[in-house]
Design a protein around this motif. Structure first.
Motif, short mmCIF file in Angstrom:
data_model
loop_
_atom_site.label_atom_id
_atom_site.label_comp_id
_atom_site.label_asym_id
_atom_site.label_seq_id
_atom_site.Cartn_x
_atom_site.Cartn_y
_atom_site.Cartn_z
N LYS A 246 0.80 -1.23 0.00
CA LYS A 246 0.00 0.00 0.00
C LYS A 246 0.84 1.28 0.00
O LYS A 246 0.36 2.34 -0.39
N ILE A 247 2.08 1.18 0.46
CA ILE A 247 2.91 2.38 0.59
C ILE A 247 4.14 2.32 -0.32
O ILE A 247 4.30 3.12 -1.24
N ALA A 248 5.01 1.34 -0.05
CA ALA A 248 6.33 1.33 -0.70
C ALA A 248 6.26 1.08 -2.20
O ALA A 248 7.19 1.44 -2.93
N THR A 249 5.20 0.45 -2.69
CA THR A 249 5.08 0.20 -4.13
C THR A 249 3.92 0.96 -4.75
O THR A 249 3.48 0.64 -5.85
N ASN A 250 3.43 1.97 -4.05
CA ASN A 250 2.30 2.75 -4.53
C ASN A 250 2.79 3.82 -5.51
O ASN A 250 3.42 4.80 -5.09
#
Length: 285
Positions: A246-250
């Protein structure tokens, strides 16, 4: 990720619904597949591994549509999903340079005999769910790196090395025993001062800055995941894998940075999925 889940399910490994989230069931299915193939479990899959699994599933059901289709899957993964990585950082190595964004795992206190086992579970989840930055092909500008601070640069270099063949528990023992609580206190102090926020849990807190050069700037938004209620390895693994998904690959976050608008749905979805987990955007008023 949906292609991976569908392919694992087709091969007889229960990855759960193809929802695009690298959760516990998907991780367990992937590791079961790796075990059968004699491949070491290495956390989040790279595109080459996804490509091989998709190909295997298509060959198994006779619907292989040619190498061009599989190659296209790999291209989409690279373009849509910047790579989440990890790094052990020694004195003077934080904040790291040239990364698109980064996180910092801050424990308010060193491990003791009373909570050492919990620190070990969190560290093992950290190591197992995130590839080392030195092990991926992508440039730093295409990575979101999560930092574990240690007090010695030589140890950091050793733990990050491609050729260190330590079991995860042995690697984590070194990382826990040499955890840089001074750097952690500095980060916690900077967050408190910059955002006027109270951090009174047992942690650890996972802070995120996107873009990376906003660290330490007063008034800038900071993403925070409070892991104070995590007690098991499975919980830690799920939280860190969700952080990746949800964060690092968004791509939206990594392209546009943190904002109230582009985080509202992410935080709501996180709460719906994890209940008592605390993901929040601090400094948002």
């Amino acid at each position: 990720m949906r292609d991976l889940q569908e392919s694992l399910n087709a091969l007889g490994y229960d990855a759960g619904p193809a929802d695009g989230i690298f959760g516990l069931r998907t991780s367990q299915a992937l590791n079961a597949y790796r075990s059968v193939k004699g491949v070491p479990s290495s956390g989040y899959p790279l595109s080459t591994e996804v490509e091989a699994i998709v190909r295997a599933a298509r060959e198994a059901d006779g619907s292989m549509s040619g190498p061009a289709t599989v190659a296209a899957v790999a291209v989409v993964i690279h373009e849509a999903a910047p790579v989440p990585t990890r790094v052990f950082a020694g004195p003077g190595q934080f904040p790291p340079s040239r990364f698109r964004g980064y996180g910092f795992l801050a424990f308010p206190a060193l491990a003791s005999e009373f909570d050492y086992d919990r620190h070990m579970k969190l560290c093992q989840a950290y190591v197992n769910s995130l590839p080392a930055t030195s092990s991926v092909r992508q440039q730093r500008e295409d990575q979101f790196v999560t930092v574990w601070p240690v007090k010695d640069k030589k140890l950091a270099s050793s733990l990050n090395g491609k050729f260190l063949r330590l079991e995860t528990s042995a690697k984590c023992s070194k990382a826990i025993d040499d955890y840089d609580d001074g750097q952690a206190r500095e980060v916690l102090s900077n967050v408190r001062a910059a955002q006027n926020v109270t951090l009174d849990g047992r942690g650890p807190y996972l802070f995120g800055w996107i873009p990376a050069d906003e660290y330490g700037q007063k008034g800038k938004l900071i993403l925070m995941l409070d892991l104070s209620r995590v007690t098991t390895y499975e919980q830690a693994l799920v939280q860190l894998q969700s952080w990746q998904q949800k964060i690092a690959t968004n791509p939206e976050l990594l392209r546009d940075g943190l904002s109230i608008e582009n985080m509202r749905r992410t935080i709501r979805d996180w709460s719906d999925q994890h209940g008592q987990a605390f993901l929040m955007l601090i400094g948002a008023g």
